[in-house]
Design a protein around this motif. Structure first.
Motif, PDB file in Angstrom:
ATOM      1  N   SER A  54      13.229  19.189  -8.418  1.00  0.00           N
ATOM      2  CA  SER A  54      12.349  18.184  -8.575  1.00  0.00           C
ATOM      3  C   SER A  54      11.074  18.377  -7.981  1.00  0.00           C
ATOM      4  CB  SER A  54      13.113  17.133  -7.602  1.00  0.00           C
ATOM      5  OG  SER A  54      12.214  16.175  -6.955  1.00  0.00           O
ATOM      6  N   ILE A  55       9.987  17.482  -8.483  1.00  0.00           N
ATOM      7  CA  ILE A  55       8.470  17.753  -8.124  1.00  0.00           C
ATOM      8  C   ILE A  55       8.631  17.497  -6.541  1.00  0.00           C
ATOM      9  CG2 ILE A  55       7.800  17.750 -10.283  1.00  0.00           C
ATOM     10  CD1 ILE A  55       6.888  14.674 -10.009  1.00  0.00           C
ATOM     11  N   PHE A  56       9.583  16.444  -6.168  1.00  0.00           N
ATOM     12  CA  PHE A  56       9.472  15.809  -4.837  1.00  0.00           C
ATOM     13  C   PHE A  56       9.827  16.733  -3.796  1.00  0.00           C
ATOM     14  CE2 PHE A  56       9.695  12.313  -7.784  1.00  0.00           C
ATOM     15  CZ  PHE A  56       8.410  11.500  -7.541  1.00  0.00           C
ATOM     16  N   ALA A  57       9.364  16.433  -2.598  1.00  0.00           N
ATOM     17  CA  ALA A  57       9.820  17.232  -1.354  1.00  0.00           C
ATOM     18  C   ALA A  57      11.354  16.844  -1.248  1.00  0.00           C
ATOM     19  CB  ALA A  57       9.047  16.776  -0.129  1.00  0.00           C
ATOM     20  N   LYS A  58      12.059  17.878  -0.667  1.00  0.00           N
ATOM     21  CA  LYS A  58      13.636  17.685  -0.564  1.00  0.00           C
ATOM     22  C   LYS A  58      14.098  16.869   0.526  1.00  0.00           C
ATOM     23  CE  LYS A  58      16.211  21.703  -2.140  1.00  0.00           C
ATOM     24  NZ  LYS A  58      15.809  22.948  -2.329  1.00  0.00           N
ATOM     25  N   CYS A  71       6.155   5.994   0.289  1.00  0.00           N
ATOM     26  CA  CYS A  71       5.411   7.356   0.233  1.00  0.00           C
ATOM     27  C   CYS A  71       5.729   8.481  -0.601  1.00  0.00           C
ATOM     28  CB  CYS A  71       4.891   7.761   1.713  1.00  0.00           C
ATOM     29  SG  CYS A  71       4.100   9.438   1.779  1.00  0.00           S
ATOM     30  N   PHE A  72       5.298   8.783  -1.685  1.00  0.00           N
ATOM     31  CA  PHE A  72       6.000   9.572  -2.607  1.00  0.00           C
ATOM     32  C   PHE A  72       5.277  11.000  -2.042  1.00  0.00           C
ATOM     33  CE2 PHE A  72       6.107   5.814  -5.108  1.00  0.00           C
ATOM     34  CZ  PHE A  72       7.470   5.897  -5.619  1.00  0.00           C
ATOM     35  N   VAL A  73       6.270  11.996  -1.675  1.00  0.00           N
ATOM     36  CA  VAL A  73       5.870  13.193  -1.365  1.00  0.00           C
ATOM     37  C   VAL A  73       5.879  14.295  -2.338  1.00  0.00           C
ATOM     38  CG1 VAL A  73       5.978  15.027   0.394  1.00  0.00           C
ATOM     39  CG2 VAL A  73       6.168  12.489   1.089  1.00  0.00           C
ATOM     40  N   LEU A  74       4.950  14.822  -3.065  1.00  0.00           N
ATOM     41  CA  LEU A  74       5.057  15.887  -4.229  1.00  0.00           C
ATOM     42  C   LEU A  74       4.947  17.131  -3.479  1.00  0.00           C
ATOM     43  CD1 LEU A  74       2.820  14.335  -6.826  1.00  0.00           C
ATOM     44  CD2 LEU A  74       5.215  13.969  -6.582  1.00  0.00           C
ATOM     45  N   ILE A  78       0.958  -1.208   0.019  1.00  0.00           N
ATOM     46  CA  ILE A  78       0.056   0.020  -0.026  1.00  0.00           C
ATOM     47  C   ILE A  78       0.893   1.172  -0.035  1.00  0.00           C
ATOM     48  CG2 ILE A  78      -1.955   0.980   0.938  1.00  0.00           C
ATOM     49  CD1 ILE A  78      -2.484  -1.647   0.319  1.00  0.00           C
ATOM     50  N   CYS A  79       1.055   1.767  -1.252  1.00  0.00           N
ATOM     51  CA  CYS A  79       1.849   2.944  -1.414  1.00  0.00           C
ATOM     52  C   CYS A  79       0.915   4.258  -1.175  1.00  0.00           C
ATOM     53  CB  CYS A  79       2.395   3.079  -2.679  1.00  0.00           C
ATOM     54  SG  CYS A  79       3.666   1.670  -2.691  1.00  0.00           S
ATOM     55  N   SER A  80       1.407   5.352  -0.947  1.00  0.00           N
ATOM     56  CA  SER A  80       1.102   6.715  -0.740  1.00  0.00           C
ATOM     57  C   SER A  80       1.571   7.650  -2.010  1.00  0.00           C
ATOM     58  CB  SER A  80       0.845   7.182   0.637  1.00  0.00           C
ATOM     59  OG  SER A  80       0.524   6.152   1.404  1.00  0.00           O
ATOM     60  N   VAL A  81       0.822   8.721  -2.365  1.00  0.00           N
ATOM     61  CA  VAL A  81       1.465   9.765  -3.156  1.00  0.00           C
ATOM     62  C   VAL A  81       0.500  10.984  -2.388  1.00  0.00           C
ATOM     63  CG1 VAL A  81       1.599  10.855  -5.298  1.00  0.00           C
ATOM     64  CG2 VAL A  81       1.089   8.547  -5.346  1.00  0.00           C
ATOM     65  N   VAL A  82       1.566  11.722  -1.933  1.00  0.00           N
ATOM     66  CA  VAL A  82       0.891  12.924  -1.071  1.00  0.00           C
ATOM     67  C   VAL A  82       1.621  14.455  -1.590  1.00  0.00           C
ATOM     68  CG1 VAL A  82       0.249  13.714   1.300  1.00  0.00           C
ATOM     69  CG2 VAL A  82       0.777  11.387   0.811  1.00  0.00           C
ATOM     70  N   ILE A  83       0.563  15.322  -1.636  1.00  0.00           N
ATOM     71  CA  ILE A  83       1.097  16.548  -1.940  1.00  0.00           C
ATOM     72  C   ILE A  83       1.124  17.686  -1.147  1.00  0.00           C
ATOM     73  CG2 ILE A  83       0.639  18.326  -4.009  1.00  0.00           C
ATOM     74  CD1 ILE A  83      -0.783  16.041  -5.449  1.00  0.00           C
ATOM     75  N   HIS A 141       9.045   1.323   4.063  1.00  0.00           N
ATOM     76  CA  HIS A 141       8.312   2.329   4.722  1.00  0.00           C
ATOM     77  C   HIS A 141       8.876   3.676   4.310  1.00  0.00           C
ATOM     78  CE1 HIS A 141       6.345  -0.467   7.101  1.00  0.00           C
ATOM     79  NE2 HIS A 141       7.355  -0.895   7.725  1.00  0.00           N
ATOM     80  N   ASN A 142       8.113   4.852   4.589  1.00  0.00           N
ATOM     81  CA  ASN A 142       8.468   6.347   4.597  1.00  0.00           C
ATOM     82  C   ASN A 142       8.769   6.646   3.203  1.00  0.00           C
ATOM     83  OD1 ASN A 142       8.399   5.970   7.417  1.00  0.00           O
ATOM     84  ND2 ASN A 142      10.687   5.845   7.636  1.00  0.00           N
ATOM     85  N   MET A 143       9.635   7.659   3.193  1.00  0.00           N
ATOM     86  CA  MET A 143       9.570   8.512   1.749  1.00  0.00           C
ATOM     87  C   MET A 143      10.317   7.808   0.527  1.00  0.00           C
ATOM     88  SD  MET A 143      10.212  12.530   1.303  1.00  0.00           S
ATOM     89  CE  MET A 143      11.826  12.921   0.989  1.00  0.00           C
ATOM     90  N   ALA A 144       9.666   8.228  -0.549  1.00  0.00           N
ATOM     91  CA  ALA A 144      10.554   7.766  -1.782  1.00  0.00           C
ATOM     92  C   ALA A 144      10.399   8.748  -2.832  1.00  0.00           C
ATOM     93  CB  ALA A 144       9.785   6.555  -2.433  1.00  0.00           C
ATOM     94  N   VAL A 145      11.326   8.853  -3.628  1.00  0.00           N
ATOM     95  CA  VAL A 145      11.596   9.787  -4.728  1.00  0.00           C
ATOM     96  C   VAL A 145      12.013   8.935  -6.149  1.00  0.00           C
ATOM     97  CG1 VAL A 145      11.915  11.754  -3.102  1.00  0.00           C
ATOM     98  CG2 VAL A 145      13.917  10.424  -4.268  1.00  0.00           C
ATOM     99  N   MET A 146      11.774   9.715  -7.339  1.00  0.00           N
ATOM    100  CA  MET A 146      12.389   9.165  -8.325  1.00  0.00           C
ATOM    101  C   MET A 146      12.640  10.391  -9.143  1.00  0.00           C
ATOM    102  SD  MET A 146       8.911   6.947  -9.860  1.00  0.00           S
ATOM    103  CE  MET A 146       7.585   7.860  -9.165  1.00  0.00           C
ATOM    104  N   ILE A 147      13.707  10.243 -10.141  1.00  0.00           N
ATOM    105  CA  ILE A 147      14.352  11.348 -10.892  1.00  0.00           C
ATOM    106  C   ILE A 147      14.641  10.656 -12.086  1.00  0.00           C
ATOM    107  CG2 ILE A 147      16.401  11.573 -10.106  1.00  0.00           C
ATOM    108  CD1 ILE A 147      14.328  14.469 -10.489  1.00  0.00           C
TER     109      ILE A 147
END
Ligand SMILES: Nc1nc2c(ncn2[C@@H]2O[C@H](COP(=O)(O)OP(=O)(O)OP(=O)(O)O)[C@@H](O)[C@H]2O)c(=O)[nH]1
Ligand SMILES: [Mg+2]
Length: 356
Positions: free
Chosen positions: A234-238, A157-160, A122-127, A208-214
């Motif tokens: 990046s569109i992701f949180a630093k 959890c991908f944080v945008l 169960i993944c998340s995408v949170v803005i 768990h926790n945060m993930a990013v892609m670039i």
């Protein structure tokens, strides 16, 4: 079976629904859930669900919370009807509104325990809201992340972050493109020097926790350019610079590169993961996904500061008691009486007034 049958995306609230639209346009199965009919009407996706009794939450998280609780049996049925055999479920929402911000974290938490989904990832995408948005939006985001950080069993959890980019829809578009690229790695990126299979994709996403892609175009200094893009464009949180991470999945454009060397360079800069997966592509792009990162503490601290700077003013504006105790009603008596008479007047009695 295509990768698209192994993934299911649930969007909650307006922003979550907009991401659903982007993913459905690329062929992924999705479901958009909202308390607002009007928000849902802006989407052309196949499966939409309007929460019973919902009229939107106008950024009030408590309304969203009550509504999801009351309507959960129906929401659960909707998910069951549309999730198919998905092995990875994404729940996407914005943290600054009322609907997604209040319902997203609790839905993720429930799915990770639910007998039908507990063996899924169960993944998340949170803005995150931009720092130029209202105190309410920022306060919602802060409270939302408090809940997210307490979720024990969730996957990546991908944080945008709306902060760095002005155009929210560009952020959506880029995220959808990245996720699509990442999920297709097992099918498209193949090399005798290394492959990434679906179980490795799942491994990365189960952290768990945060993930990013670039991704960056092919060129010199692959690692430096990937890291620079990640940090500055990046569109992701630093990401926190604390060397905490769990997995990396890397797809390189240049087959002449030595994957061990590239990973070593990378690890010097970001820390050593539990495992790293590497492959090569013919898209002339270097792509990386990093998971198991710390949540964006520094960014959330900034939000905390922004809110606490406004706290006094907000509290004062909420104080309603204006203490005026002297009796000055002697001038009010006649008007009160008139009001009473007016109220007692009925439509019928108006005719009487004209029967002179
Ligand atoms: N990146 C991005 N941000 C969005 C999008 N839609 C809204 N936002 C941001 O999300 C916040 C508002 O959240 P919404 O998703 O509209 O709120 P909601 O979940 O529908 O909740 P209510 O409208 O309060 O019931 C603000 O910070 C917006 O800037 C989107 O499509 N993409
Ligand atoms: Mg809304």
């Amino acid at each position: 079976m295509s990768i698209k049958d192994k993934v299911f995306y649930i969007g909650i609230g307006q922003g979550g629904g907009n991401l659903a639209q982007g993913l459905e346009n690329k062929g992924y199965p999705t479901l958009a859930i909202n308390t607002s009919k009007e928000d849902l009407n802006t989407l052309t996706i196949k499966h939409k669900y309007h929460i019973v009794g919902g009229e939107g939450c106008s950024k009030d998280r408590s309304i969203g919370r009550d509504l999801i609780r009351k309507d959960f049996p129906n929401i659960s049925t909707q998910i069951k009807n549309h999730a198919g055999d998905a092995e990875i479920i994404f729940v996407g929402y914005t943290s600054g509104g009322g609907t997604g911000s209040s319902q997203g974290p609790v839905l993720v938490d429930i799915l990770t325990m639910h007998p039908d989904y507990k063996d899924k990832i169960i993944c998340s995408v949170v803005i995150l809201p931009s720092n130029k948005e209202s105190i309410q939006a920022n306060s919602n985001a802060y409270c939302c992340f408090k809940e997210i950080s307490n979720i024990q069993r969730g996957g990546a959890c991908f944080v945008l972050d709306n902060k760095e980019f002005r155009d929210k829809y560009m952020i959506n578009k880029e995220f959808v493109a990245y996720l699509d690229e990442f999920l297709h790695i097992p099918a498209t990126d193949k090399s005798i020097k290394g492959n990434i299979d679906f179980s490795e994709i799942k491994k990365v996403l189960s952290a768990h926790n945060m993930a990013v892609m670039i991704a960056v175009p092919e060129g010199e200094n692959t690692v430096a350019r990937l890291l620079d893009s990640l940090q500055n464009n990046s569109i992701f949180a630093k990401r926190e610079q604390d060397n905490i991470l769990q997995y990396t999945a890397l797809s390189l454009a240049d087959e002449r590169l030595n994957p061990e060397e590239v990973n070593q360079d990378l690890q010097k800069a970001i820390g050593t993961p539990i495992d790293n997966f590497t492959t090569f592509n013919k898209r002339s792009r270097n792509f990386i996904c990093i998971s198991g990162l710390t949540y964006p503490k520094t960014r959330l601290k900034d939000i905390e500061e922004l809110i606490s700077n406004s706290k006094d003013t907000v509290m004062k504006s909420k104080e309603t008691s204006l203490e005026l105790n002297a009796d000055m009603s002697f001038l009010q008596t006649s008007s009160k009486k008139e009001e009473k008479e007016y109220k007692e007047e009925s439509l019928e009695s108006i005719w009487d007034k004209y029967m002179l």
